[in-house]
Scaffold this motif. Structure first.
Motif, PDB file in Angstrom:
ATOM      1  N   PRO A  14       9.436 -25.783 -11.794  1.00 45.14           N
ATOM      2  CA  PRO A  14       9.648 -24.991 -13.003  1.00 45.14           C
ATOM      3  C   PRO A  14      10.082 -25.844 -14.197  1.00 45.14           C
ATOM      4  CG  PRO A  14      11.334 -24.517 -11.364  1.00 45.14           C
ATOM      5  CD  PRO A  14      10.325 -25.380 -10.697  1.00 45.14           C
ATOM      6  N   VAL A  15      10.732 -26.982 -13.935  1.00 45.30           N
ATOM      7  CA  VAL A  15      11.161 -27.824 -15.065  1.00 45.30           C
ATOM      8  C   VAL A  15       9.943 -28.435 -15.732  1.00 45.30           C
ATOM      9  CG1 VAL A  15      12.487 -29.870 -15.716  1.00 45.30           C
ATOM     10  CG2 VAL A  15      13.388 -28.298 -14.016  1.00 45.30           C
ATOM     11  N   LYS A  16       9.019 -28.918 -14.892  1.00 40.77           N
ATOM     12  CA  LYS A  16       7.818 -29.547 -15.454  1.00 40.77           C
ATOM     13  C   LYS A  16       6.930 -28.525 -16.147  1.00 40.77           C
ATOM     14  CE  LYS A  16       7.601 -33.500 -12.405  1.00 40.77           C
ATOM     15  NZ  LYS A  16       7.111 -33.930 -11.103  1.00 40.77           N
ATOM     16  N   SER A  17       6.892 -27.319 -15.580  1.00 33.86           N
ATOM     17  CA  SER A  17       6.010 -26.313 -16.190  1.00 33.86           C
ATOM     18  C   SER A  17       6.518 -25.890 -17.564  1.00 33.86           C
ATOM     19  CB  SER A  17       5.896 -25.085 -15.292  1.00 33.86           C
ATOM     20  OG  SER A  17       7.044 -24.294 -15.425  1.00 33.86           O
ATOM     21  N   GLY A  18       7.850 -25.930 -17.756  1.00 35.46           N
ATOM     22  CA  GLY A  18       8.422 -25.594 -19.056  1.00 35.46           C
ATOM     23  C   GLY A  18       8.345 -24.117 -19.394  1.00 35.46           C
ATOM     24  N   GLN A  19       7.961 -23.311 -18.440  1.00 39.14           N
ATOM     25  CA  GLN A  19       7.856 -21.870 -18.661  1.00 39.14           C
ATOM     26  C   GLN A  19       8.908 -21.163 -17.803  1.00 39.14           C
ATOM     27  OE1 GLN A  19       5.576 -20.196 -20.621  1.00 39.14           O
ATOM     28  NE2 GLN A  19       4.850 -22.173 -21.357  1.00 39.14           N
ATOM     29  N   PRO A  20       9.334 -19.988 -18.224  1.00 43.02           N
ATOM     30  CA  PRO A  20      10.228 -19.234 -17.342  1.00 43.02           C
ATOM     31  C   PRO A  20       9.548 -18.980 -15.996  1.00 43.02           C
ATOM     32  CG  PRO A  20      10.141 -18.230 -19.510  1.00 43.02           C
ATOM     33  CD  PRO A  20       9.077 -19.290 -19.474  1.00 43.02           C
ATOM     34  N   SER A  21      10.289 -19.240 -14.930  1.00 39.96           N
ATOM     35  CA  SER A  21       9.691 -19.083 -13.594  1.00 39.96           C
ATOM     36  C   SER A  21      10.483 -18.078 -12.787  1.00 39.96           C
ATOM     37  CB  SER A  21       9.697 -20.424 -12.861  1.00 39.96           C
ATOM     38  OG  SER A  21       9.025 -21.368 -13.617  1.00 39.96           O
ATOM     39  N   GLU A  22       9.918 -17.749 -11.642  1.00 45.83           N
ATOM     40  CA  GLU A  22      10.565 -16.836 -10.716  1.00 45.83           C
ATOM     41  C   GLU A  22      11.903 -17.410 -10.257  1.00 45.83           C
ATOM     42  OE1 GLU A  22       9.412 -14.080  -9.050  1.00 45.83           O
ATOM     43  OE2 GLU A  22       7.273 -13.994  -9.419  1.00 45.83           O
ATOM     44  N   PHE A  23      12.832 -16.522  -9.967  1.00 46.48           N
ATOM     45  CA  PHE A  23      14.130 -16.978  -9.467  1.00 46.48           C
ATOM     46  C   PHE A  23      13.966 -17.707  -8.131  1.00 46.48           C
ATOM     47  CE2 PHE A  23      15.044 -13.482 -12.298  1.00 46.48           C
ATOM     48  CZ  PHE A  23      16.099 -13.980 -13.036  1.00 46.48           C
TER      49      PHE A  23
END
Lengths: 564, 545
Positions: free
Chosen positions: B387-396
C-alpha cells in the motif's frame, strides 16, 4: 361492539353540553389569533396563493407559472384568492380564514355525523376527537413557526378533510345509516384532500383494511357506500382533468417536469436516521410519542375499540412521512396530529378505566364522582385558562411591536411588522402595489411570502428556484434521465432572463451563495442585470435596482405607544 | 381423521422448512468462517482477555454490562481447549443457542391455544429460524442474543396469563428464566423489558400475570448474577458504576451525528418501518384471534423506540424491532392460512399451498444467495500489493498483512467497533488493552473535554475523569511503550481530539511514522449500516523499529 356500547352512556350528559362548548371556544381562539395576525402566512402557502392569483389572471399552469407539484392545491387556493379580491382583505388573511373555515367544517361534520347516527351516539368519543382537532389548530396558530411551516399546508388541508370521512367510515362499519347527502359532501371534500398527494390515500386504505380484517364476516357491503363512490369519482375526475389541460400544459408537466421531479427530488432526500432525529421538527420526540401512544392503544383497546382505527391512521402517517423522505415539518404533520388525537383518546380511555375502578368503591359512588358536571367544569376551566392566557400573551406581544400600515398597500388596519416576510422594506420604498419584483432564490422562503403580502407581482414565471437543485442533481447523478432533457438548465436560465426582460422589474433580489454561483455559471448577471445597480444586501440577498428609478417613499410604520 | 392427518403433513412440511432455514445459516457459517459481526468479534476478544486473567473495565474498556463478555468466554474456552478456530466456534455456539431457543419457543407455541393451528406452530418455527437467517450478518450481536435468550421467556409469561391451564416442565421453566435474566443484562435498557412485559399483561387482563412461577424465581436469580459479580469485585464494580454507567448515559443522550443525514439517502431501513406499521395494524385487527400478538407488539414497539433514540441506526439495532414483527407476521399468516383452509375448496387450497411453498422457496433461495455473495466479500483481502508503494488508500487487511504478522499488537482508534473488529481477531493480531476500540472518543471529542475552560457540568464529570486517566495517561503510556506495531487512527475529530493531548502527540511523533491511508467509505465490505464518521480516512502509523 358490545364492549363499547356499555360504556357509551358514561359522561353522556356532561360531554353533550361541555364538549361542543369547549370545541367552539378553541375555534374562536384560533379565529382571534388569525385576526390579529392578518399578514402571517407560510412560504409554500403564499406561493400557491400567488399561483392561484396568476390563474385568475389567465396565466397557464406549468407554462407561465412553473411549479413541480400537482395542480390541485392551486385550484383549491383559487377560493381564498377570490375571497381576497372580492372583500378586499389581505390574501394571507383570506387564506387563513379559508383554513379556519375548513377546520370549522371538520368539527361540524364530526358532530353532524354523530347526530345523524344518534342511536349509538358516543359523545365522549366524538367530543374528544373534535376537541383534539380544535385544540391542535390552536396549538398550530399560537406557535409562529408552526403557523408558517404547517398551517394551511397540503398535509394540514388533507387531515382536516379526512377526519369526517374517517368517522363516517367508522359508522358505516358499525352498520349505522347516514344521510346520503351528508355522505356525498364528506366524500367529495375528503376526495379532494386525498388527491392533493397520492400518499394521502394510504390512511383511508389502511383503515379500510383494518376494518375489513377486524370484521369477522369479511363482508364487502361496507365498501359499497355513496361516500366511497364519491371519493372514487373525485379521484377519477381529477385524473381525467389532466386530459382537458392544453397540449402545452400537458407537455410541460408530463414530459418535462414530472420525470425531472421524480428523478431529481432525491436532492432533498435525507437518511432514515436524520428523519428520525431532526432537531428542527423534534421528529424523535414525535416518533417516540407516537409509539408510546400505540403501546397504550394496545393496552386500552379493550376499553375503547375506537382507539384501534385511530392508531391505524397514526401508523399510516409513518408512510406519509418516510416515503416523502425529506423531513420537512409539513410531512410530519399527519403523524403529529394523529398522535395528539390518539394521545387524548388513550387518556380518555385511562380516565374511564380509573373512573370505573374508583366509582366501584361505594364510598365515592354516589358522591363527587357520580356528578358528571364536575369533570366538565374542571375541563372547561382548564381549557379556557389555557386558551385565554395564550391569546392574551399573543395579543400583548402583537401590540408591543412596530405596526405596518396596511393602507399603504390598499387594505384597512395595521399588522405587526414581525409578520412581514423579509425584504419588505426596499420593496415598499421603491415599488408600488401591483409592480413586478424579482426575488431570485432557491428556497420558497421568503420569495412568495413577500410578494403576496405586499401585493406585488412575481417578475418571473419561477416564483422560486426550488427546482434548480433537483435539476442539477439529475444533471450530475442521473445521466440516463438528463440525456432526455440536455438543455433543461439552459432553458431554465433563458426563461429567467427573458422574464426579467419582459417585465423589467424595478428591484431584483439575488440570493447569495449557491444560487449566485449556479446562476453565474450561465452568466445570468451579465445577461440580465446590466441595467441594474447594486443598492445593498439584506437577509442573504443582494438587492439590485433598475438604473434611473428613484425611491418612491418610506415604509409607513406605527410605533407602540409605550413599549414595555 | 383425514383432517388431522392432513394437518400433521402441513405441520411437518413447515417444520422441515424451518430446519432448511437453519441449515442455510449453518452452511453459511461453515463455508464462511470469517462472517462474524463486529461487535460479536469484539466481545469474543474480551472473552479471551477474561480467560487470560484480565479484569473488565479496569484492564480493558467496555461500554456495556459484562454479560456478553461472560457469554463469550464459552466459545473462547472451547476454542482454547479444543484448538479449533475461535470464530467458527463462536458461530457454532451461537447457532446452537438459536436452535435451542427456536425449539423451546415452538414447543411453547404448540402448548398454547395456537397449538391447535398447525400453521401457527409451523410458521412460528420458520419465523424463529428466519430471525437468525435474515440478520445473519448481525448474528451474535447484543440485540440478536437478547431475542434468542428472552423469546422463550416472553412466550412462557404470555402462557401464564392464558385462561387454559398449561403444564410446562419445571426444569424448562427454570432454564428459560435463567437465560432471560442473562439476556436482560446484555444492555442496561433491556432491564426494562421484564417490567414492561408485566405491565402490559396487567393492562391487558386487568390483573397481573402469576408471579410465583419457576421462571420468575430463576430469572431474578440470574438477574442478580451481574450485580453479584460487581459486588464481589469491588474495584471492577466501582469503576463500572461510577464511570462507565454515567458515560453510557451521556453517550446515549448525545445528539445525532450531523453527518448521518448525508449517509445513504436511499430508502434504506425504512422498509422495516413500513412493515412495522402494517403488522401493528394487522395485530390490532386480529387481536381477538390470539392474545399472543400483544407481548410481541410491545417488545417490537420498545425495540422501535430504542432504535430511534439510539440515533446510530445500525442494522443490528433493528433486530429488536423486526424480530417480534416477524413472529407476529408468522401468526398472522397462520391465521389467514387456516381461514383459507377452512373456507375454500380443495383446488383453491392446493393452489394456495403450492403458491405459498413457492414463495417461501424463492425468498429463501434469493436471500441465501445474497447472503453467500455478501459473505464472500467479507473475507479479508490477501494480496501482495504494497500500500505504501501504491500511494492509494488501501484495505485495512492489506495494511495488516503487509506490515504486521500474527501475534503483533495493533490498535484501531475510531468511534465504532469496525473496522478494528473482526479484522484484528480474524488476522490473529493482538489488541492493546485498555483500548480495544475507540469508545468513548466521539463523546469526549464532541463535548470538547480538552478545553481549558470547561462548563461547570463537565468539571469532575465522568468524561473528564476518563479523559484524564485513560486517554491522557493510559493511552499515552501504550504509545510511549510502543506496544502496537500498527496504529489506525481515524482522521477528523478522533485525530484532532487525540492530538490535543500533548503527551500522545509527542509520543506518536517520536515512536511512530505515518505510512499512508485506509479509507473506509471506499470499501464495499462493511455491512450496510450507518457508521458515524465513516467517510473519514484512517492514517496508518507504524512503529519506528
Amino acid at each position: 361492539m358490545a364492549e363499547q356500547t356499555n360504556k357509551n352512556a358514561l359522561g353522556f350528559n356532561t360531554w353533550k353540553i361541555f364538549g361542543p362548548a369547549l370545541t367552539t371556544a378553541a375555534l374562536l381562539a384560533v379565529l382571534f389569533i388569525i385576526l390579529i395576525h392578518p399578514m402571517r402566512i407560510g412560504f409554500d402557502q403564499a406561493k400557491y396563493m400567488i399561483m392561484a392569483d396568476m390563474l385568475w389572471h389567465g396565466k397557464t399552469l406549468y407554462v407561465d407559472i412553473i411549479d413541480l407539484n400537482p395542480p390541485l392545491i392551486c385550484y383549491i387556493s383559487l377560493i381564498p384568492s377570490l375571497a381576497s379580491a372580492l372583500f378586499n382583505i389581505p390574501a394571507s388573511l383570506a387564506f387563513s380564514l379559508f383554513i379556519w373555515t375548513l377546520s370549522v367544517y371538520c368539527v361540524c361534520m364530526l358532530y353532524a355525523l354523530m347526530l345523524k347516527a344518534k342511536e349509538q351516539a358516543n359523545w365522549l368519543l366524538v367530543n374528544t376527537l373534535a376537541l383534539s382537532i380544535a385544540s391542535y389548530e390552536f396549538i398550530l396558530v399560537s406557535n409562529r413557526l408552526r403557523f408558517l411551516f404547517e398551517w394551511g399546508q397540503r398535509e394540514h388541508i388533507f387531515m382536516l378533510t379526512y377526519w369526517p370521512f374517517f368517522l363516517l367510515r367508522f359508522l358505516r362499519w358499525k352498520k349505522l345509516a347516514v344521510s346520503p347527502w351528508l355522505a356525498i359532501l364528506v366524500g367529495a371534500i375528503a376526495g379532494c384532500g386525498m388527491c392533493l398527494k397520492p400518499y394521502f390515500f394510504i390512511p383511508a386504505i389502511l383503515t379500510e383494511l383494518y376494518w375489513l380484517i377486524q370484521s369477522r364476516q369479511r363482508q364487502i357491503r361496507p365498501f359499497l357506500k355513496v361516500e366511497m363512490a364519491t371519493v372514487a369519482a373525485v379521484a377519477a375526475l381529477y385524473t381525467l382533468h389532466f386530459k382537458l389541460l392544453s397540449a402545452a400544459e400537458q407537455h410541460a408537466y408530463f414530459d418535462m417536469l414530472m420525470p425531472l421531479t421524480i428523478s431529481g427530488y432525491k436532492f432533498f432526500e435525507r437518511s432514515t436516521m436524520y428523519l428520525c432525529n431532526y432537531n428542527f421538527t423534534c421528529s424523535e420526540d414525535v416518533l417516540v410519542h407516537s409509539l408510546c401512544c400505540a403501546a397504550l392503544t394496545f393496552a386500552f383497546v379493550r376499553v375503547e375499540p375506537f382507539l384501534a382505527p385511530l392508531c391505524a391512521v397514526m401508523f399510516s402517517s409513518y408512510f406519509i412521512y418516510f416515503i416523502q423522505g425529506k423531513g420537512f415539518p409539513l410531512h410530519l404533520f399527519p403523524l403529529n396530529q394523529s398522535t395528539f388525537i390518539l394521545q387524548n383518546m388513550t387518556l380518555i380511555a385511562l380516565y374511564k378505566t380509573i373512573r370505573e375502578q374508583v366509582a366501584s368503591a361505594s364510598l365515592f359512588q354516589k358522591k363527587l364522582l357520580g356528578k358528571n358536571w364536575f369533570e366538565g367544569i374542571i375541563a372547561i376551566a382548564a381549557l379556557i385558562m389555557w386558551l385565554g392566557n395564550s391569546c392574551w400573551q399573543d395579543f400583548k406581544q402583537e401590540i408591543s411591536t412596530n405596526q405596518f400600515d396596511l393602507t399603504s398597500i390598499g387594505y384597512k388596519g395595521k399588522a405587526s411588522i414581525d409578520d412581514l416576510a423579509p425584504l419588505a422594506k426596499p420593496i415598499l420604498e421603491y415599488t408600488n402595489v401591483g409592480d413586478y419584483v424579482a426575488i431570485i432564490g432557491e428556497a420558497t422562503e421568503p420569495n412568495a411570502g413577500t410578494i403576496l403580502q405586499l401585493r406585488r407581482k412575481s417578475a418571473t414565471r419561477h416564483i422560486d428556484l426550488t427546482m434548480l437543485g433537483p435539476f442539477r442533481y439529475v444533471h450530475d447523478n442521473v445521466p440516463e434521465v438528463w440525456q432526455k432533457f440536455p438543455n433543461q438548465l439552459n432553458d431554465f436560465i433563458d426563461q429567467l432572463v427573458q422574464d426579467l426582460k419582459d417585465t423589467s422589474p424595478t428591484l431584483v433580489f439575488l440570493q447569495n451563495g449557491q444560487t449566485t454561483e449556479w446562476l453565474g455559471e450561465y452568466k445570468f448577471s451579465q445577461r440580465s442585470l446590466q441595467n441594474y445597480e447594486k443598492i445593498g444586501e439584506e437577509n442573504y440577498f443582494t438587492i439590485y435596482k433598475k438604473k434611473g428609478c428613484d425611491k418612491l417613499g418610506e415604509m409607513r410604520l406605527f410605533f407602540p405607544v409605550a413599549p414595555k | 381423521m383425514l383432517e388431522s392427518r392432513r394437518q400433521s403433513v402441513e405441520l411437518q412440511i413447515l417444520l422441515a422448512s424451518a430446519i432448511i432455514f437453519f441449515l442455510g445459516t449453518l452452511m453459511l457459517f461453515v463455508t464462511n468462517p470469517y462472517a462474524i459481526a463486529p461487535e460479536t468479534a469484539l466481545r469474543l476478544e474480551m472473552g479471551k482477555l477474561l480467560l487470560s486473567g484480565l479484569r473488565p473495565y479496569l484492564d480493558f474498556i467496555d461500554a456495556d454490562p459484562p454479560t456478553m463478555m461472560f457469554l463469550s468466554t464459552i466459545p473462547a474456552f472451547i476454542s482454547a481447549h479444543c484448538h479449533c478456530d475461535i470464530v467458527l466456534t463462536a458461530l457454532i455456539c451461537g447457532f446452537t443457542l438459536a436452535l435451542v431457543s427456536a425449539a423451546a419457543s415452538t414447543y411453547l407455541i404448540a402448548k398454547s391455544e395456537l397449538g391447535e393451528n398447525p400453521f401457527a406452530v409451523g410458521c412460528f418455527a420458520i419465523a424463529c429460524a428466519a430471525i437468525s437467517n435474515l440478520f445473519i450478518f448481525q448474528f451474535g450481536e447484543r440485540e440478536h442474543l437478547l431475542v434468542l435468550l428472552s423469546l422463550p421467556y416472553v412466550l412462557l409469561r404470555w402462557l401464564r396469563t392464558s385462561e387454559i391451564e398449561v403444564a410446562i416442565p419445571r426444569a424448562l421453566s427454570q432454564t428459560i428464566g435463567l437465560a432471560a435474566g442473562l439476556g436482560f443484562w446484555l444492555n442496561l435498557q433491556y432491564l426494562l423489558i421484564p417490567l414492561i412485559l408485566e405491565l402490559a399483561f396487567f393492562l391487558q387482563h386487568n390483573k397481573p400475570a402469576p408471579l410465583r412461577t419457576p421462571e420468575i424465581t430463576t430469572g431474578i436469580l440470574s438477574l442478580g448474577l451481574v450485580p453479584a459479580y460487581l459486588a464481589l469485585n469491588p474495584a471492577v464494580g466501582k469503576i463500572f458504576c461510577n464511570l462507565f454507567v454515567p458515560l453510557w448515559f451521556n453517550n446515549y443522550s448525545f445528539p445525532m451525528d450531523d453527518h448521518a443525514k448525508y449517509l445513504e439517502c436511499s430508502p434504506d431501513l425504512r422498509i422495516f418501518f413500513y412493515a412495522a406499521a402494517l403488522i401493528y395494524v394487522a395485530a390490532l385487527a386480529l387481536r381477538n384471534e390470539t392474545s399472543m400478538l400483544y407481548p410481541m407488539t410491545f417488545l417490537s414497539l420498545f425495540g422501535f423506540i430504542l432504535f430511534i433514540t439510539d440515533k446510530r441506526g445500525g442494522s443490528a439495532q433493528i433486530i429488536l424491532l423486526a424480530a417480534p414483527l416477524l413472529l407476529n407476521s408468522s401468526i398472522i399468516i397462520a391465521i389467514a392460512a387456516r381461514s383459507i383452509s377452512r373456507l375454500s375448496s380443495g383446488g383453491i387450497k392446493r393452489s394456495c399451498s403450492v403458491v405459498a411453498m413457492l414463495l417461501l422457496l424463492i425468498s429463501f433461495v434469493s436471500w441465501q444467495s445474497w447472503a453467500f455473495a455478501r459473505a464472500a466479500c467479507l473475507k479479508p483481502v490477501e494480496t501482495k500489493l504494497d500500500p505504501v508503494k501504491s500511494g492509494q488508500p488501501s484495505e485495512f487487511s492489506v495494511w495488516l498483512n503487509k506490515y504486521s504478522k500474527p501475534g503483533d499488537c495493533v490498535m484501531f482508534l475510531n468511534d465504532t467497533v469496525s473496522p478494528g473488529y473482526p479484522l484484528t481477531l480474524l488476522n490473529n493480531r493482538c489488541p492493546c488493552p485498555p483500548f480495544l476500540w475507540g469508545y468513548p472518543i466521539r463523546l469526549l471529542a464532541d463535548c470538547n473535554i480538552t478545553d481549558k475552560e470547561l462548563p461547570p457540568e463537565l468539571i469532575n464529570s465522568p468524561q473528564q475523569t476518563f479523559d484524564q486517566t485513560y486517554v491522557d495517561v493510559e493511552l499515552a503510556k501504550v504509545i510511549q511503550e510502543k506496544t502496537p506495531k500498527l496504529m489506525f487512527i481515524q482522521q477528523g475529530r478522533t485525530e484532532d481530539y487525540l492530538r490535543k493531548h500533548k503527551q500522545i502527540e509527542l509520543a506518536l511523533l517520536k515512536n511512530y511514522k505515518p505510512m499512508g491511508e485506509a479509507n473506509q467509505i471506499l470499501l464495499p465490505k462493511t455491512e450496510p449500516a450507518y457508521i458515524s464518521g465513516c467517510w473519514y480516512s484512517f492514517t496508518i502509523w507504524m512503529r519506528k523499529d
